[in-house]
Design a protein around this motif. Structure first.
Motif, PDB file in Angstrom:
ATOM      1  N   PHE A  34       0.847  -1.192   0.000  1.00  0.00           N
ATOM      2  CA  PHE A  34       0.000   0.000   0.000  1.00  0.00           C
ATOM      3  C   PHE A  34       0.881   1.239   0.000  1.00  0.00           C
ATOM      4  O   PHE A  34       1.920   1.287   0.658  1.00  0.00           O
ATOM      5  CB  PHE A  34      -0.903   0.013   1.241  1.00  0.00           C
ATOM      6  CG  PHE A  34      -1.776  -1.201   1.387  1.00  0.00           C
ATOM      7  CD1 PHE A  34      -1.322  -2.320   2.063  1.00  0.00           C
ATOM      8  CD2 PHE A  34      -3.057  -1.219   0.862  1.00  0.00           C
ATOM      9  CE1 PHE A  34      -2.117  -3.449   2.205  1.00  0.00           C
ATOM     10  CE2 PHE A  34      -3.868  -2.349   0.999  1.00  0.00           C
ATOM     11  CZ  PHE A  34      -3.393  -3.461   1.663  1.00  0.00           C
ATOM     12  N   ARG A  97       1.621  -6.119   3.335  1.00  0.00           N
ATOM     13  CA  ARG A  97       0.854  -7.145   4.060  1.00  0.00           C
ATOM     14  C   ARG A  97       1.507  -8.478   3.763  1.00  0.00           C
ATOM     15  O   ARG A  97       1.727  -8.818   2.604  1.00  0.00           O
ATOM     16  CB  ARG A  97      -0.598  -7.153   3.604  1.00  0.00           C
ATOM     17  CG  ARG A  97      -1.483  -8.091   4.408  1.00  0.00           C
ATOM     18  CD  ARG A  97      -2.889  -8.118   3.845  1.00  0.00           C
ATOM     19  NE  ARG A  97      -2.956  -8.843   2.593  1.00  0.00           N
ATOM     20  CZ  ARG A  97      -3.066 -10.170   2.497  1.00  0.00           C
ATOM     21  NH1 ARG A  97      -3.119 -10.904   3.574  1.00  0.00           N
ATOM     22  NH2 ARG A  97      -3.137 -10.748   1.312  1.00  0.00           N
ATOM     23  N   ILE A 102      -2.945 -12.334   8.718  1.00  0.00           N
ATOM     24  CA  ILE A 102      -4.142 -11.520   8.937  1.00  0.00           C
ATOM     25  C   ILE A 102      -3.851 -10.118   8.450  1.00  0.00           C
ATOM     26  O   ILE A 102      -2.800  -9.872   7.853  1.00  0.00           O
ATOM     27  CB  ILE A 102      -4.575 -11.532  10.418  1.00  0.00           C
ATOM     28  CG1 ILE A 102      -3.477 -10.956  11.307  1.00  0.00           C
ATOM     29  CG2 ILE A 102      -4.950 -12.925  10.848  1.00  0.00           C
ATOM     30  CD1 ILE A 102      -3.895 -10.781  12.758  1.00  0.00           C
ATOM     31  N   ASN A 103      -4.733  -9.198   8.715  1.00  0.00           N
ATOM     32  CA  ASN A 103      -4.647  -7.935   8.005  1.00  0.00           C
ATOM     33  C   ASN A 103      -3.643  -6.936   8.553  1.00  0.00           C
ATOM     34  O   ASN A 103      -3.732  -5.758   8.274  1.00  0.00           O
ATOM     35  CB  ASN A 103      -6.035  -7.297   7.970  1.00  0.00           C
ATOM     36  CG  ASN A 103      -7.001  -8.127   7.165  1.00  0.00           C
ATOM     37  OD1 ASN A 103      -6.594  -8.984   6.402  1.00  0.00           O
ATOM     38  ND2 ASN A 103      -8.284  -7.884   7.338  1.00  0.00           N
ATOM     39  N   GLU A 104      -2.674  -7.396   9.315  1.00  0.00           N
ATOM     40  CA  GLU A 104      -1.646  -6.463   9.791  1.00  0.00           C
ATOM     41  C   GLU A 104      -0.855  -5.916   8.622  1.00  0.00           C
ATOM     42  O   GLU A 104      -0.586  -6.626   7.656  1.00  0.00           O
ATOM     43  CB  GLU A 104      -0.674  -7.188  10.719  1.00  0.00           C
ATOM     44  CG  GLU A 104      -1.251  -7.560  12.060  1.00  0.00           C
ATOM     45  CD  GLU A 104      -0.229  -8.269  12.927  1.00  0.00           C
ATOM     46  OE1 GLU A 104      -0.654  -8.935  13.888  1.00  0.00           O
ATOM     47  OE2 GLU A 104       0.960  -8.176  12.638  1.00  0.00           O
ATOM     48  N   GLN A 105      -0.495  -4.662   8.725  1.00  0.00           N
ATOM     49  CA  GLN A 105       0.382  -4.040   7.742  1.00  0.00           C
ATOM     50  C   GLN A 105       1.627  -3.546   8.456  1.00  0.00           C
ATOM     51  O   GLN A 105       1.552  -3.016   9.558  1.00  0.00           O
ATOM     52  CB  GLN A 105      -0.321  -2.865   7.059  1.00  0.00           C
ATOM     53  CG  GLN A 105      -1.436  -3.271   6.124  1.00  0.00           C
ATOM     54  CD  GLN A 105      -2.069  -2.101   5.421  1.00  0.00           C
ATOM     55  OE1 GLN A 105      -1.460  -1.039   5.284  1.00  0.00           O
ATOM     56  NE2 GLN A 105      -3.291  -2.277   4.967  1.00  0.00           N
ATOM     57  N   PHE A 106       2.744  -3.723   7.782  1.00  0.00           N
ATOM     58  CA  PHE A 106       4.026  -3.277   8.325  1.00  0.00           C
ATOM     59  C   PHE A 106       4.541  -2.153   7.443  1.00  0.00           C
ATOM     60  O   PHE A 106       4.567  -2.267   6.226  1.00  0.00           O
ATOM     61  CB  PHE A 106       5.004  -4.449   8.391  1.00  0.00           C
ATOM     62  CG  PHE A 106       4.502  -5.557   9.262  1.00  0.00           C
ATOM     63  CD1 PHE A 106       3.811  -6.631   8.727  1.00  0.00           C
ATOM     64  CD2 PHE A 106       4.703  -5.523  10.628  1.00  0.00           C
ATOM     65  CE1 PHE A 106       3.315  -7.646   9.533  1.00  0.00           C
ATOM     66  CE2 PHE A 106       4.218  -6.525  11.447  1.00  0.00           C
ATOM     67  CZ  PHE A 106       3.515  -7.586  10.904  1.00  0.00           C
TER      68      PHE A 106
END
Lengths: 116, 109
Positions: A34, A97, A102-106
């Motif tokens: 993203f 991601r 799961i939907n965690e974003q770093f």
């Protein structure tokens, strides 16, 4: 684990030039990355969602011909700001991601762009 | 109305105090919930995911209230280093995160 790098960390350029920002997931594969923009004292604004091997999905109001996104591999996405103008000066942040997670974003550390 | 809303603050809190803030979301189909911390001129860093049963990590406790559609973050024994902007994020099934505008927290000595 789950480290995302971004390069460059800051850039100053003249109006009319193009700037490329790289986002890399260092220790995991990211099918989705993203790109966000954040102006001072404002929240994150999602610009586009980048999926490996396909065209990016841009948010409403974001010009796809001005902000070119390429996601050629599972670990690299690039954002090119074409013909940059002073109003494009902002903090650009990518996130990734992890595939299957799961939907965690770093997040990457961000790139501060200043257009003179 | 924004899909995810937070009180922007700032919350000015003395060191050692307990502080709590909420984040409301409007989409009942939301599936995942997170708290991020963002320091000035830095990227957001994941503080904790929020689970249905609530979860705790040291001085931080997060809770989810699906009926009233909000998540909360409680910080106990606040430290000067807790000063930051706290962002809540909500996602649906398409992995995009919907962000709140953040709550600014200032811990004073």
């Amino acid at each position: 684990g789950a480290v995302v790098s971004q390069h460059p960390s800051w850039v100053i350029c003249k109006s009319g030039t193009s700037v490329k920002i790289e986002c890399r997931s260092l220790d995991f594969q990211a099918t989705t990355m993203f790109w966000y923009r954040q102006f001072p004292k404002q929240s994150l604004m999602l610009m586009a969602t980048s999926n490996e091997g396909s065209k990016a999905t841009y948010e409403q109001g974001v010009e796809k011909d001005k902000f070119l996104i390429n996601h050629a591999s599972l670990t690299l996405s690039t954002l090119t700001v074409t013909s940059a103008h002073p109003e494009d000066s902002s903090f650009y942040i990518c996130s990734a991601r992890q595939s299957g997670a799961i939907n965690e974003q770093f997040f990457g550390p961000g790139t501060r762009l200043t257009v003179l | 109305r924004k899909e995810v809303e937070q009180d922007p603050g700032p919350f000015n809190v003395p060191e050692g105090a307990t502080v709590a803030f909420n984040c409301t979301y409007s989409n009942s189909a939301s599936q995942s919930f997170f708290w991020y911390r963002q320091d000035c001129r830095k990227e957001p860093k994941l503080l904790m995911s929020v689970y249905s049963s609530g979860n705790e990590d040291g001085r931080f406790t997060a809770q989810l209230n699906r009926a009233s559609q909000y998540i909360s973050l409680l910080i106990r024994d606040s430290k000067l280093s807790d000063s930051a902007t706290y962002l809540c994020a909500v996602s649906h099934s398409n992995y995009q995160l919907i962000w709140g505008a953040g709550t600014k927290l200032i811990i004073k000595p």
